[in-house]
Enzyme design. Structure first.
Site, PDB file in Angstrom:
ATOM      1  N   SER A  79       0.867  -1.175   0.078  1.00  0.00           N
ATOM      2  CA  SER A  79       0.045   0.177   0.122  1.00  0.00           C
ATOM      3  C   SER A  79       0.756   1.195   0.067  1.00  0.00           C
ATOM      4  O   SER A  79       0.451   2.316  -0.589  1.00  0.00           O
ATOM      5  CB  SER A  79      -0.639   0.074   1.294  1.00  0.00           C
ATOM      6  OG  SER A  79      -1.478  -1.181   1.397  1.00  0.00           O
ATOM      7  N   HIS A 127      -1.611  -2.951  -6.892  1.00  0.00           N
ATOM      8  CA  HIS A 127      -2.472  -2.381  -5.541  1.00  0.00           C
ATOM      9  C   HIS A 127      -4.035  -2.915  -5.664  1.00  0.00           C
ATOM     10  O   HIS A 127      -4.620  -2.120  -6.111  1.00  0.00           O
ATOM     11  CB  HIS A 127      -1.908  -1.144  -5.314  1.00  0.00           C
ATOM     12  CG  HIS A 127      -2.510  -0.620  -3.997  1.00  0.00           C
ATOM     13  ND1 HIS A 127      -2.961   0.522  -3.620  1.00  0.00           N
ATOM     14  CD2 HIS A 127      -2.719  -1.349  -2.662  1.00  0.00           C
ATOM     15  CE1 HIS A 127      -3.151   0.716  -2.422  1.00  0.00           C
ATOM     16  NE2 HIS A 127      -2.957  -0.421  -2.004  1.00  0.00           N
ATOM     17  N   GLU A 165      -4.821  -0.352  -8.724  1.00  0.00           N
ATOM     18  CA  GLU A 165      -3.686   0.382  -9.057  1.00  0.00           C
ATOM     19  C   GLU A 165      -2.348  -0.187  -9.611  1.00  0.00           C
ATOM     20  O   GLU A 165      -2.035  -0.955  -8.737  1.00  0.00           O
ATOM     21  CB  GLU A 165      -3.256   1.348  -7.640  1.00  0.00           C
ATOM     22  CG  GLU A 165      -4.185   2.520  -7.604  1.00  0.00           C
ATOM     23  CD  GLU A 165      -3.675   3.291  -6.429  1.00  0.00           C
ATOM     24  OE1 GLU A 165      -3.867   4.430  -6.249  1.00  0.00           O
ATOM     25  OE2 GLU A 165      -3.021   2.935  -5.400  1.00  0.00           O
ATOM     26  N   ASN A 198      -4.028   6.371  -1.704  1.00  0.00           N
ATOM     27  CA  ASN A 198      -4.022   6.560  -0.275  1.00  0.00           C
ATOM     28  C   ASN A 198      -3.413   7.999   0.004  1.00  0.00           C
ATOM     29  O   ASN A 198      -3.718   8.649   0.914  1.00  0.00           O
ATOM     30  CB  ASN A 198      -2.942   5.376   0.320  1.00  0.00           C
ATOM     31  CG  ASN A 198      -3.680   4.211   0.406  1.00  0.00           C
ATOM     32  OD1 ASN A 198      -5.018   4.161   0.556  1.00  0.00           O
ATOM     33  ND2 ASN A 198      -3.076   2.945   0.342  1.00  0.00           N
TER      34      ASN A 198
HETATM   35  P1  NAD Z   1      -2.556  -9.608   6.815  1.00  0.00           P
HETATM   36  O1  NAD Z   1      -1.943  -9.438   7.920  1.00  0.00           O
HETATM   37  O2  NAD Z   1      -3.983  -9.855   6.788  1.00  0.00           O
HETATM   38  O3  NAD Z   1      -1.881 -10.779   6.007  1.00  0.00           O
HETATM   39  C1  NAD Z   1      -0.633 -11.025   5.671  1.00  0.00           C
HETATM   40  C2  NAD Z   1      -0.424 -12.399   5.693  1.00  0.00           C
HETATM   41  O4  NAD Z   1       1.004 -12.610   5.320  1.00  0.00           O
HETATM   42  C3  NAD Z   1      -0.495 -13.193   6.937  1.00  0.00           C
HETATM   43  O5  NAD Z   1      -1.492 -14.236   6.886  1.00  0.00           O
HETATM   44  C4  NAD Z   1       1.009 -13.698   7.233  1.00  0.00           C
HETATM   45  O6  NAD Z   1       0.815 -15.077   7.789  1.00  0.00           O
HETATM   46  C5  NAD Z   1       1.288 -13.874   5.686  1.00  0.00           C
HETATM   47  N1  NAD Z   1       2.809 -13.990   5.610  1.00  0.00           N
HETATM   48  C6  NAD Z   1       3.682 -13.151   6.263  1.00  0.00           C
HETATM   49  N2  NAD Z   1       5.054 -13.527   5.737  1.00  0.00           N
HETATM   50  C7  NAD Z   1       4.893 -14.165   5.038  1.00  0.00           C
HETATM   51  C8  NAD Z   1       5.909 -14.780   4.466  1.00  0.00           C
HETATM   52  N3  NAD Z   1       7.368 -14.679   4.365  1.00  0.00           N
HETATM   53  N4  NAD Z   1       5.601 -16.233   3.478  1.00  0.00           N
HETATM   54  C9  NAD Z   1       4.148 -16.053   3.552  1.00  0.00           C
HETATM   55  N5  NAD Z   1       3.125 -15.654   3.927  1.00  0.00           N
HETATM   56  C10 NAD Z   1       3.575 -14.703   4.904  1.00  0.00           C
HETATM   57  O7  NAD Z   1      -2.236  -8.439   6.015  1.00  0.00           O
HETATM   58  P2  NAD Z   1      -3.063  -7.855   4.790  1.00  0.00           P
HETATM   59  O8  NAD Z   1      -4.081  -6.733   5.383  1.00  0.00           O
HETATM   60  O9  NAD Z   1      -3.579  -8.865   3.893  1.00  0.00           O
HETATM   61  O10 NAD Z   1      -2.255  -6.997   3.698  1.00  0.00           O
HETATM   62  C11 NAD Z   1      -1.148  -7.610   2.945  1.00  0.00           C
HETATM   63  C12 NAD Z   1      -0.481  -6.518   1.996  1.00  0.00           C
HETATM   64  O11 NAD Z   1      -1.588  -5.780   1.462  1.00  0.00           O
HETATM   65  C13 NAD Z   1       0.139  -5.480   2.694  1.00  0.00           C
HETATM   66  O12 NAD Z   1       1.337  -5.088   2.091  1.00  0.00           O
HETATM   67  C14 NAD Z   1      -1.038  -4.554   2.928  1.00  0.00           C
HETATM   68  O13 NAD Z   1      -0.363  -3.124   2.870  1.00  0.00           O
HETATM   69  C15 NAD Z   1      -1.225  -4.559   1.588  1.00  0.00           C
HETATM   70  N6  NAD Z   1      -2.824  -3.934   1.405  1.00  0.00           N
HETATM   71  C16 NAD Z   1      -3.605  -4.017   2.517  1.00  0.00           C
HETATM   72  C17 NAD Z   1      -4.921  -3.719   2.475  1.00  0.00           C
HETATM   73  C18 NAD Z   1      -5.988  -3.921   3.496  1.00  0.00           C
HETATM   74  O14 NAD Z   1      -7.159  -3.059   3.571  1.00  0.00           O
HETATM   75  N7  NAD Z   1      -5.741  -4.555   4.192  1.00  0.00           N
HETATM   76  C19 NAD Z   1      -5.387  -3.005   1.078  1.00  0.00           C
HETATM   77  C20 NAD Z   1      -4.444  -3.121   0.148  1.00  0.00           C
HETATM   78  C21 NAD Z   1      -2.975  -3.647   0.278  1.00  0.00           C
END
Ligand code: NAD
Ligand code: T1G
Length: 645
Positions: A400, A421, A433, A471
């Site tokens: 993000s 994104h 994005e 964002n």
């Molecule tokens: P989350 O914490 O819900 O999920 C992350 C997952 O990654 C976890 O299940 C974890 O076990 C796994 N993980 C961590 N390290 C790992 C590895 N080395 N190998 C495999 N799996 C691994 O987080 P999220 O909200 O899904 O966010 C994930 C990404 O997406 C981030 O970069 C975040 O900024 C981005 N993002 C989030 C949102 C949102 O609204 N949550 C929106 C857009 C982008």
């Protein structure tokens, strides 16, 4: 010529050939107008078959004409001329017959269609109502109850359903025109039915009408057209065909000139242009047959679901068995929400291979990373992907905020790396994005746009800056909302004003839902880097343990298990030192201030080349941040405001 004529054994075949969608532009209307007279006077012609060239019948009136006055002949007059013609007209429909395209078939005495036909009056999606008889002729064919769903609720009828409802007289196989010709000869052997406009219209059940009114107003969420479409149907019911037609036309022309319709037209064309960026014309995208997703959390699960909804096989990789199991359970829960048959549901989840460890990604064409928003964690993931994946596999990050160039540092073949994104929930939100780095190869960029088309997403290319387009504007929007708070406006008044403008939630309600800690941690990280970031009202709340719904309170209080925001004296006490004495601002003034802040940030983004054109910013806001569609977007609003002054 955009209308072709062929005479066949007493049947005249009239083909509308106006690519790309056979729209009923002025030239088409003019040619059809003169053809009606010519064929009526032609003794060798006993009936007329009207059809469209190519894969569809007619995509509607020509929307590109809507920004200028109606040019004669008008569509209602043309359709009335066809309906009153001495020879019966048979509409032969393949593919879509939409808006004016469906209305012109209602002027014909008969309609035949192939099974793939899709018939609809989507005018309300353009902020208008049908303007060429749809609200008056359709109910005379299918009844008022079904007509309400088509006219005011944008229901699309397939061939089979259209037959059931009496909209279509016969389903025919290809070759369509040949079979329509046979049908025409057949109907000439028996008395013709009355023109549609002469057919009776059964009275409607007042309860049904009232229920429809309530249902349509609720779904419209302030949009003008759907309730007015229902009103036009009811007007015809109460006052008869002629008065109903006049009323329909007046309402149509009024809405056609409205800011809401202008906004929806603007988005209609922007969404289509976004799918086909001119600088990628002729650039071949890479084949994507199998996709890997790393991280099975909120985003990983949503992205995997979006891929499965597009029938793409997925490999979901997590860091340990427990996390994988959690991810797969979450996917099954998403699947349950879909309208899949048991068989389909089995195939859907069957198309996901779960794995711990990256080896399972070795033959993926594309891998999308969605692990924690932490540079070191992401880099470690891409170091593995660089080692295991094929050198021609596209590697993408869903970050993000982190600069994708930092994530890709040291990656072999950096030309295959790109930011993708998605927005939460990724299987629902239409925005994607696309964030290329300077190293990203054109065919990799083209592959990202191609993926967006396959996932039915709206792709917007963003340059690299903090928060990309969406964002970054969100941060500015929130800061402007907090400034209004500091100036003495109440959070509830600000939220109410933005809901009144059309947002589902105001900025404070939305932040309570997403969590105040995300932006707090972001500011704290900047402060830790030694940057000067003044304390904000949001910081005061988080330091007091108020992170939003998840802590039972943020800007508002929340009763356990209830997401309804309640005014909070505790929040007011915490914030008091930072706020000016209470003042009441008019909702319009609040809206104007916040839109101006979004547009100003948009202007800065354009000036820096982070976004190429204003429509890109508006598509991001409408498809990723809940900006009300009928308002077009902050840049659209700003341009209209500028034109008003
Ligand atoms: P989350 O914490 O819900 O999920 C992350 C997952 O990654 C976890 O299940 C974890 O076990 C796994 N993980 C961590 N390290 C790992 C590895 N080395 N190998 C495999 N799996 C691994 O987080 P999220 O909200 O899904 O966010 C994930 C990404 O997406 C981030 O970069 C975040 O900024 C981005 N993002 C989030 C949102 C949102 O609204 N949550 C929106 C857009 C982008
Ligand atoms: N008028 C003008 N241009 C149109 C158009 C239309 N009606 N429909 C599509 N286009 C352009 C579009 O911008 C794109 O252009 C190209 O055609 C291909 O479109 C009196 C007043 C028909 C299902 O709301 O739903 O009738 O980008 O990419 O995916 O009551 O287009 O190539 O330059 O979408 O195959 C009502 C709108 C009008 C239907 C085809 N009709 N169109 O989908 O192609 S109002 C609609 C669609 C009306 C009457 C009222 C879809 C499609 P470009 P595309 P597609």
């Amino acid at each position: 010529m955009t209308v072709k004529l062929e005479r066949r054994n007493g049947i005249a075949v009239v083909t509308i050939d106006n690519p790309p969608v056979n729209a009923l532009g002025r030239a088409v209307r003019e040619q059809l107008w003169s053809l009606v007279g010519e064929l009526d006077d032609d003794a060798s012609v006993r009936a007329v078959v009207l059809t469209g060239a190519g894969k569809l019948f007619v995509g509607g009136a020509d929307i590109t004409e809507f920004d200028r006055p109606v040019e004669p002949p008008g569509l209602p007059e043309l359709i009335a001329r066809i309906e009153a013609a001495a020879k019966p007209w048979v509409a032969a429909i393949r593919g879509v017959a939409l808006g004016g395209g469906l209305e012109i078939t209602l002027g014909c005495r008969f309609r035949v269609a192939t099974a793939d036909a899709r018939l609809a009056l989507p005018e309300t999606t353009l902020g208008i109502i049908p303007g060429a008889g749809g609200t008056q002729r359709l109910p005379r064919l299918i009844g008022i109850d079904h007509a309400i769903q088509v006219v005011a609720e944008n229901l699309t009828l397939g061939g089979a359903r259209a037959i059931e409802l009496g909209l279509v007289d016969r389903l025919v196989d290809e070759p369509l025109v040949d079979n329509a010709e046979v049908f025409a000869h057949e109907v000439l052997t028996r008395p013709l039915p009355a023109p549609v406009s002469h057919r009776p219209l059964a009275k409607a059940d007042p309860v049904l009408l009232q229920e429809a009114e309530t249902r349509i107003r609720r779904a419209a969420r302030g949009a003008a057209a759907p309730p007015l479409a229902l009103a036009a149907l009811r007007f015809g019911l109460d006052h008869g065909f002629a008065a109903g037609m006049a009323n329909e036309r007046a309402v149509f022309l009024d809405l056609r000139a409205s800011p809401e319709a202008a906004a929806l037209r603007y988005l209609f064309f922007a969404e289509r242009a976004a799918l086909r960026p001119p600088d990628l014309r002729g650039v071949t995208s890479l084949p994507v047959g199998r996709v890997g997703v790393v991280g099975g959390g909120t985003m990983g699960v949503g992205i995997a679901a979006a891929l499965r909804n597009a029938d793409l096989p997925v490999v979901l990789v997590e860091r340990d068995a427990a996390s994988l199991a959690r991810g797969m359970d979450a996917l099954r829960a998403v699947r349950k929400k879909g309208r899949l048959s048991e068989q389909e549901a089995k195939g859907w989840i069957g198309g996901v291979t779960g794995a711990v460890g990256y080896e399972a990604l070795a033959d993926c064409d594309l891998v999308i990373e969605a692990v924690f928003e932490d540079l070191a964690v992401k880099r470690a993931v891409f170091a593995e992907l660089g080692r295991i994946c094929r050198p021609d596999a596209v590697l993408a990050t869903n970050t993000s905020y982190i600069d994708p160039r930092l994530i890709a540092e040291g990656l072999p073949e950096p030309g295959r790396f790109i930011g993708l994104h998605f927005f939460s929930p990724a299987q629902v939100m239409k925005l994607l994005e696309i964030v290329p780095t300077p190293a990203t190869r054109p065919e990799v960029l083209a592959t990202a746009f191609d993926l967006a088309r396959r996932l039915a997403k709206i792709p917007v290319r963003s340059g690299i800056c903090d928060g990309f387009i969406g964002n970054r504007i969100l941060r500015r929007y929130r800061a402007a909302a907090e400034q209004l708070l500091r100036d003495g406006a109440a959070a509830a008044a600000i939220d109410r004003a933005m809901r009144g403008f059309g947002f589902a939630m105001g900025p404070f309600e939305m932040q309570d839902m997403a969590g105040l800690d995300i932006s707090f941690l972001y500011r704290e990280a900047a402060r830790a880097r030694g940057e000067t970031v003044p304390e904000t009202p949001g910081d005061l709340l988080v330091r007091a343990g108020r992170k939003g719904q998840k802590t039972g309170g943020g800007w508002y209080d929340y009763a356990p298990g209830d997401r309804t925001p309640q005014p909070s004296s505790e929040a007011a006490r915490i914030l008091a030192p930072m706020l000016a004495p209470p003042q009441t601002l008019a909702p319009e003034a609040i809206v104007e201030r916040l839109l101006a802040a979004m547009a100003a940030e948009g202007q800065a983004i354009l000036a820096e080349g982070i976004a190429a054109i204003p429509t890109d910013i508006d598509l991001v806001e409408v498809h990723g941040y809940g900006f009300p569609r009928r308002r077009g977007g902050p840049m659209f609003q700003a341009s209209r405001a500028a034109n008003r002054t």
